[in-house]
Design a protein around this motif. Structure first.
Motif, PDB file in Angstrom:
ATOM      1  N   GLU A 135       0.824  -1.205   0.000  1.00 31.63           N
ATOM      2  CA  GLU A 135       0.000   0.000   0.000  1.00 31.63           C
ATOM      3  C   GLU A 135       0.862   1.260   0.000  1.00 31.63           C
ATOM      4  O   GLU A 135       0.542   2.266  -0.647  1.00 31.63           O
ATOM      5  CB  GLU A 135      -0.937   0.005   1.211  1.00 31.63           C
ATOM      6  CG  GLU A 135      -1.970  -1.108   1.223  1.00 31.63           C
ATOM      7  CD  GLU A 135      -1.411  -2.440   1.705  1.00 31.63           C
ATOM      8  OE1 GLU A 135      -2.162  -3.428   1.695  1.00 31.63           O
ATOM      9  OE2 GLU A 135      -0.212  -2.489   2.086  1.00 31.63           O
ATOM     10  N   GLN A 137       3.951   1.376  -1.196  1.00 30.20           N
ATOM     11  CA  GLN A 137       4.548   1.423  -2.531  1.00 30.20           C
ATOM     12  C   GLN A 137       3.605   2.096  -3.520  1.00 30.20           C
ATOM     13  O   GLN A 137       4.042   2.881  -4.374  1.00 30.20           O
ATOM     14  CB  GLN A 137       4.872  -0.001  -3.005  1.00 30.20           C
ATOM     15  CG  GLN A 137       5.995  -0.671  -2.251  1.00 30.20           C
ATOM     16  CD  GLN A 137       6.250  -2.081  -2.752  1.00 30.20           C
ATOM     17  OE1 GLN A 137       5.455  -2.642  -3.501  1.00 30.20           O
ATOM     18  NE2 GLN A 137       7.371  -2.659  -2.349  1.00 30.20           N
ATOM     19  N   GLN A 138       2.316   1.795  -3.410  1.00 34.20           N
ATOM     20  CA  GLN A 138       1.333   2.388  -4.313  1.00 34.20           C
ATOM     21  C   GLN A 138       1.273   3.897  -4.131  1.00 34.20           C
ATOM     22  O   GLN A 138       1.280   4.660  -5.112  1.00 34.20           O
ATOM     23  CB  GLN A 138      -0.049   1.774  -4.042  1.00 34.20           C
ATOM     24  CG  GLN A 138      -1.146   2.292  -4.957  1.00 34.20           C
ATOM     25  CD  GLN A 138      -0.926   1.901  -6.402  1.00 34.20           C
ATOM     26  OE1 GLN A 138      -0.595   0.757  -6.706  1.00 34.20           O
ATOM     27  NE2 GLN A 138      -1.096   2.858  -7.316  1.00 34.20           N
ATOM     28  N   MET A 139       1.251   4.363  -2.881  1.00 36.01           N
ATOM     29  CA  MET A 139       1.173   5.801  -2.621  1.00 36.01           C
ATOM     30  C   MET A 139       2.438   6.512  -3.099  1.00 36.01           C
ATOM     31  O   MET A 139       2.365   7.600  -3.688  1.00 36.01           O
ATOM     32  CB  MET A 139       0.956   6.044  -1.124  1.00 36.01           C
ATOM     33  CG  MET A 139      -0.428   5.639  -0.630  1.00 36.01           C
ATOM     34  SD  MET A 139      -0.727   6.117   1.096  1.00 36.01           S
ATOM     35  CE  MET A 139       0.366   4.989   1.964  1.00 36.01           C
ATOM     36  N   TRP A 162       0.717   5.162   7.214  1.00 32.36           N
ATOM     37  CA  TRP A 162       0.014   3.899   6.965  1.00 32.36           C
ATOM     38  C   TRP A 162       0.001   3.034   8.215  1.00 32.36           C
ATOM     39  O   TRP A 162      -1.012   2.414   8.552  1.00 32.36           O
ATOM     40  CB  TRP A 162       0.671   3.166   5.808  1.00 32.36           C
ATOM     41  CG  TRP A 162       0.036   1.844   5.510  1.00 32.36           C
ATOM     42  CD1 TRP A 162       0.527   0.609   5.802  1.00 32.36           C
ATOM     43  CD2 TRP A 162      -1.229   1.628   4.884  1.00 32.36           C
ATOM     44  NE1 TRP A 162      -0.343  -0.365   5.387  1.00 32.36           N
ATOM     45  CE2 TRP A 162      -1.431   0.233   4.823  1.00 32.36           C
ATOM     46  CE3 TRP A 162      -2.203   2.481   4.366  1.00 32.36           C
ATOM     47  CZ2 TRP A 162      -2.566  -0.328   4.258  1.00 32.36           C
ATOM     48  CZ3 TRP A 162      -3.346   1.918   3.810  1.00 32.36           C
ATOM     49  CH2 TRP A 162      -3.520   0.525   3.762  1.00 32.36           C
ATOM     50  N   THR A 166      -3.414   1.638  10.191  1.00 26.87           N
ATOM     51  CA  THR A 166      -3.773   0.223  10.026  1.00 26.87           C
ATOM     52  C   THR A 166      -3.381  -0.685  11.185  1.00 26.87           C
ATOM     53  O   THR A 166      -3.949  -1.763  11.322  1.00 26.87           O
ATOM     54  CB  THR A 166      -3.120  -0.332   8.749  1.00 26.87           C
ATOM     55  OG1 THR A 166      -1.689  -0.213   8.855  1.00 26.87           O
ATOM     56  CG2 THR A 166      -3.598   0.443   7.533  1.00 26.87           C
TER      57      THR A 166
END
Length: 354
Positions: A135, A137-139, A162, A166
């Motif tokens: 997640e 990495q995506q951001m 994150w 979470t």
């Protein structure tokens, strides 16, 4: 001033970049400190990105050589190790480069990054991204695709955010404060990392403590407690002296927490573990010195008076009583330390220590 754009297609076989810079004159008084730093930073960013690109390609080259050696059946990878030795590349550095190349290829293949996006990263930021959660990495990839400059600081900040959102180890009160930015996430990630090392019972206790006072000071204090708890639990399992019936380590830990001496207790147990290791190493070394002294004594004689003199001077370290002078003998703080080895059986050097 910003760094000149450096776009290199990682799928290409001929990555190129112009590393010719016009650096500011350090003795030029006409240039302001701000402008000087800006020009230096611009040049540094280009070098940093070029360093990343180069290391990714080095990793790919190393993987190619390694796979070739595997295909030809070189026993134990000896051919690859010789190749590294010829180029003065350590094995650990080589595998770090190959890991970097794997990370780059994975991010590209999964479509998280476009080849030109890699130029937005510093080397350390790229490695940090490759090791982050998917997640995160995506951001980070989205920020790079927008053209944002990605440094290690930005990656860690996103990772901390994150984690704060979470992690099940953080109470809802803390997550709410992290969400409205009244509790900086940079304080929460270290807390989560330390709590992950602990058994669930201790995690619950610490989580309740933070929930009661969800502020920065409490988070810092609980983070320190979690760190010392982990140190205590890890060290306690390594201390043979504590592995006896009748000792309740968990209860001792709870009492230390209750009276506020957890840090000292954790350090005490940790020092005990180190002392046991030192004793074992000392005994092994002493046995070796005794054995070598006997061998040299038997091999020497009247024709080697200096060698016999050497053995005599080493007697304080090779006898049953070990002696060591700590500090200058003429100073008032000097101390003579004596350790005695007491054999269990006559003539048996392996025995008890006094």
């Amino acid at each position: 001033m910003v760094a000149a754009p450096y776009i290199s297609d990682l799928t290409s076989t001929t990555p190129e970049v112009d590393l010719t810079f016009q650096l500011p004159d350090p003795e030029d008084e006409q240039i302001s400190d701000y402008e000087f730093q800006q020009q230096i930073e611009a040049a540094w960013q280009v070098c940093d990105r070029f360093d990343l690109q180069t290391d990714i390609w080095r990793g790919r080259i190393l993987k190619t050589v390694r796979d070739r050696e595997k295909r030809v059946g070189n026993a134990g990878g000896a051919g690859f190790l010789r190749w590294l030795a010829d180029r003065e590349i350590s094995k650990s550095h080589a595998y770090n480069l190959m890991e970097l190349a794997d990370s780059a290829d994975l991010l590209l293949q999964e479509g998280l990054l476009e080849p030109q996006d890699v130029s937005q990263f510093s080397k350390r930021a790229f490695i940090e991204t490759a090791q982050a959660a998917p997640e995160v990495q995506q951001m980070v990839s989205e920020a790079a695709h927008r053209g944002d400059r990605i440094t290690r600081r930005e990656v860690r900040q996103l990772a901390d955010e994150w984690t704060a959102v979470t992690s099940d180890l953080l109470p809802i009160e803390v997550k709410e404060k992290a969400a409205d930015h009244t509790l900086p996430t940079r304080y929460l990630a270290p807390l989560v990392r330390e709590m992950e090392k602990l058994p669930e019972a201790h995690q619950v206790h610490l989580r309740d403590e933070v929930a009661e006072n969800p502020d920065i000071d409490t988070v810092k204090q609980v983070t320190a407690e979690a760190r010392f708890l982990a140190k205590y639990l890890n060290a306690a399992t390594q201390v043979q002296t504590l592995n006896r019936d009748g000792l309740d380590l968990e209860s001792a830990l709870e009492e230390a927490m209750r009276i506020g001496c957890l840090n000292s207790t954790a350090d005490l147990v940790n020092q005990a573990a180190q002392l046991e290791q030192a004793i074992a190493k000392l005994y092994t070394t002493w046995r070796r010195i005794v054995s070598l002294s006997e061998r040299v004594y038997l091999d020497s004689g009247s024709s080697t008076p200096n060698l016999r003199s050497l053995l005599a001077y080493l007697t304080p370290l090779s006898g049953e009583i070990l002696e060591l002078q700590l500090g200058d003998p003429d100073s008032g703080t000097s101390r003579r330390i004596r350790l005695k080895v007491m054999a269990e059986e006559e003539g048996d050097p392996a025995g008890d220590w006094e």
